[in-house]
Design an enzyme around this catalytic site. Structure first.
Site, PDB file in Angstrom:
ATOM      1  N   ASP A   1      -3.228 -18.331   0.639  1.00 46.58           N
ATOM      2  CA  ASP A   1      -4.259 -19.004  -0.173  1.00 46.58           C
ATOM      3  C   ASP A   1      -4.919 -20.119   0.632  1.00 46.58           C
ATOM      4  O   ASP A   1      -6.145 -20.278   0.633  1.00 46.58           O
ATOM      5  CB  ASP A   1      -3.678 -19.513  -1.506  1.00 46.58           C
ATOM      6  CG  ASP A   1      -2.378 -20.294  -1.360  1.00 46.58           C
ATOM      7  OD1 ASP A   1      -1.798 -20.307  -0.250  1.00 46.58           O
ATOM      8  OD2 ASP A   1      -1.939 -20.905  -2.360  1.00 46.58           O
TER       9      ASP A   1
ATOM     10  N   LYS B   1       2.901 -15.368   2.289  1.00 44.75           N
ATOM     11  CA  LYS B   1       3.088 -16.079   1.021  1.00 44.75           C
ATOM     12  C   LYS B   1       4.587 -16.335   0.890  1.00 44.75           C
ATOM     13  O   LYS B   1       5.237 -15.883  -0.059  1.00 44.75           O
ATOM     14  CB  LYS B   1       2.519 -15.229  -0.131  1.00 44.75           C
ATOM     15  CG  LYS B   1       2.451 -15.942  -1.463  1.00 44.75           C
ATOM     16  CD  LYS B   1       1.357 -16.999  -1.551  1.00 44.75           C
ATOM     17  CE  LYS B   1       1.424 -17.746  -2.867  1.00 44.75           C
ATOM     18  NZ  LYS B   1       0.497 -18.898  -2.931  1.00 44.75           N
TER      19      LYS B   1
ATOM     20  N   TYR C   1       0.823  -1.213   0.000  1.00 42.67           N
ATOM     21  CA  TYR C   1       0.000   0.000   0.000  1.00 42.67           C
ATOM     22  C   TYR C   1       0.857   1.263   0.000  1.00 42.67           C
ATOM     23  O   TYR C   1       0.404   2.318  -0.430  1.00 42.67           O
ATOM     24  CB  TYR C   1      -0.885   0.037   1.249  1.00 42.67           C
ATOM     25  CG  TYR C   1      -2.187  -0.707   1.159  1.00 42.67           C
ATOM     26  CD1 TYR C   1      -2.240  -2.025   0.735  1.00 42.67           C
ATOM     27  CD2 TYR C   1      -3.377  -0.081   1.522  1.00 42.67           C
ATOM     28  CE1 TYR C   1      -3.437  -2.706   0.679  1.00 42.67           C
ATOM     29  CE2 TYR C   1      -4.583  -0.752   1.471  1.00 42.67           C
ATOM     30  CZ  TYR C   1      -4.614  -2.062   1.051  1.00 42.67           C
ATOM     31  OH  TYR C   1      -5.808  -2.728   1.004  1.00 42.67           O
TER      32      TYR C   1
ATOM     33  N   ASP D   1     -12.327  -9.044   4.916  1.00 42.17           N
ATOM     34  CA  ASP D   1     -13.608  -9.027   4.190  1.00 42.17           C
ATOM     35  C   ASP D   1     -14.194 -10.439   4.114  1.00 42.17           C
ATOM     36  O   ASP D   1     -15.398 -10.647   4.273  1.00 42.17           O
ATOM     37  CB  ASP D   1     -13.430  -8.506   2.751  1.00 42.17           C
ATOM     38  CG  ASP D   1     -13.677  -7.011   2.620  1.00 42.17           C
ATOM     39  OD1 ASP D   1     -13.364  -6.280   3.575  1.00 42.17           O
ATOM     40  OD2 ASP D   1     -14.179  -6.579   1.564  1.00 42.17           O
TER      41      ASP D   1
HETATM   42  C1  IPM Z   1     -10.304  -1.098   4.310  1.00 43.33           C
HETATM   43  C2  IPM Z   1     -10.512  -0.527   2.942  1.00 43.33           C
HETATM   44  C3  IPM Z   1      -9.322   0.334   2.570  1.00 43.33           C
HETATM   45  C4  IPM Z   1      -8.098  -0.547   2.618  1.00 43.33           C
HETATM   46  C5  IPM Z   1      -9.437   1.055   1.219  1.00 43.33           C
HETATM   47  C6  IPM Z   1     -10.701   1.851   1.107  1.00 43.33           C
HETATM   48  C7  IPM Z   1      -8.227   1.908   0.932  1.00 43.33           C
HETATM   49  O1  IPM Z   1     -10.746  -1.525   2.013  1.00 43.33           O
HETATM   50  O2  IPM Z   1     -10.188  -0.334   5.279  1.00 43.33           O
HETATM   51  O3  IPM Z   1     -10.271  -2.321   4.440  1.00 43.33           O
HETATM   52  O4  IPM Z   1      -7.804  -1.251   1.631  1.00 43.33           O
HETATM   53  O5  IPM Z   1      -7.407  -0.543   3.622  1.00 43.33           O
HETATM   54 MN    MN Z   2     -10.897  -3.525   2.871  1.00 41.90          MN
END
Ligand code: IPM
Ligand code: MN
Length: 355
Positions: free
Chosen positions: A218, A186, A138, A246
């Site tokens: 994975d 990984k 990132y 997620d």
């Molecule tokens: C999260 C979001 C953010 C991330 C995005 C919006 C930059 O998906 O907080 O999980 O990837 O960290």
């Molecule tokens: Mn996210």
């Protein structure tokens, strides 16, 4: 002295869900002073910057930050990239405030057991993703394009210090939980992952009570679906943590349920943190009262637990959420037959009643 909380509602459903979280915090009876500031696309619209200097200053002068969500189609093609809500707003505030530890608990809520897509007989899930938040791909430089834009590159970079500090935080959390830590990487492909493994292995000897193991990312994605109950603490780098959290959220039934805390080094007794739902700004349902405010409300509970160190009040909020759901009050994302469908603010009201 009242606690001071900076409120950054942001974009899309951010303002709706943040309103409910503030409503619940007010109903706890805690002495809190709230101050809101523009952030994300809203910051860009107001001040030309997704993270206006005054917003950052307000956060720095507060005990904690409550954030909604940022982003939306309106700001998706802004140039330069630092004008975009995700990069110039969210990533910038995490980095400016040194919030390197992102804690994302994912727990099966008993009343929502049928909302989970997993088959009957699956184990209950109660895990914590400890995601490194201010490093990795990132933030790594260089990034960019060459060959007239036809080749693109990002850099995944981690330093020893970055890995060590998040690893210690993860072990401290594991010590408070079921003392089982799985480091996810990984390492069969990535050099950064091999450095993570080396450092986690070294540090593990300082926490002999915690059982440590390693899992490839994975495989972890697969194991989360196969048997989510096997996980206690998942320690991982920035992007893997983004994806796995997620996935874990959906196992609870909805992305609208998962809170998060992003914290820095504790300064003495004080834990400064930013608290936000794991979900995004959901522009498709913004302003319709459809959003589930539970992730934001549980984020407020994490704020009370970590930054105010008030476990009793945080437990009251968590229990109120569970009771409101058990009573059959549901937003549409977790609706089941026989339940009463409510809008965002009615869900907040139902939780306040249970407090
Ligand atoms: C999260 C979001 C953010 C991330 C995005 C919006 C930059 O998906 O907080 O999980 O990837 O960290
Ligand atoms: Mn996210």
């Amino acid at each position: 002295m009242p606690f001071k909380v900076a409120v950054l509602p942001g974009d899309g459903i951010g303002p709706e869900v943040t309103d409910e979280a503030v409503k619940v915090l007010k109903a706890t009876g805690l002495d809190i002073e709230f101050e809101s500031a523009p952030f994300g696309g809203a910051g860009y619209d107001d001040c030309g910057e997704p993270l206006p200097a005054a917003t950052l200053a307000l956060c720095q002068a507060s005990d904690a930050v409550l954030l909604g969500a940022v982003g939306g189609p309106k700001w998706d093609s802004l140039q330069p990239l630092t004008k975009r809500p995700e990069i110039g707003g969210l990533l910038a505030i995490r980095s400016e405030l040194n919030l390197y530890a992102n804690l994302r608990p994912a727990k099966t809520l008993t009343p929502l057991i049928h909302a989970s897509p997993l088959k009957e007989g699956r184990s209950m899930m109660d895990l914590m993703v400890v995601r490194e938040l201010t490093g990795g791909i990132y933030f790594g430089e260089p990034r960019g394009r060459r060959d007239d834009g036809n080749t693109a590159f990002d850099t995944c970079l981690y330093t020893r210090v970055e890995i060590e500090r998040i690893t210690h935080r993860a072990y401290e959390i594991a010590m408070q939980r079921r003392k089982n830590l799985i480091a996810v990487d990984k390492s069969n492909v990535l050099e950064t992952s091999r450095l993570w493994r080396e450092i986690v292995t070294e540090i593990s000897t300082q926490y002999p009570q915690v059982s440590t193991s390693f899992m490839l990312v994975d495989n972890c994605a697969m194991q989360l679906i196969r048997d989510p109950g096997q996980f206690d603490v998942i320690l991982t780098e920035n992007m893997f943590g983004d994806i796995l959290s997620d996935e874990a959220s959906m196992i609870t039934g909805s992305l609208g349920l998962l809170p998060s805390a992003s914290v820095s080094d504790p300064k003495g007794d004080i834990v400064f943190g930013l608290y936000e739902p794991v979900h995004g700004s959901a522009p498709d349902i913004a302003g319709q009262g459809k959003a589930n405010p539970i992730a934001a409300i549980l984020s407020a509970s994490m704020l009370v637990r970590y930054s105010f160190k008030d476990d009793a009040t945080a437990d009251r909020i968590d229990n109120a959420v569970e009771k409101a759901l058990a009573n059959g009050t549901r937003t549409s994302d977790v609706f089941e037959n026989g339940c009463q469908i409510v809008n965002t603010s009615e869900m907040g009201d139902a939780i306040v009643r249970e407090l």
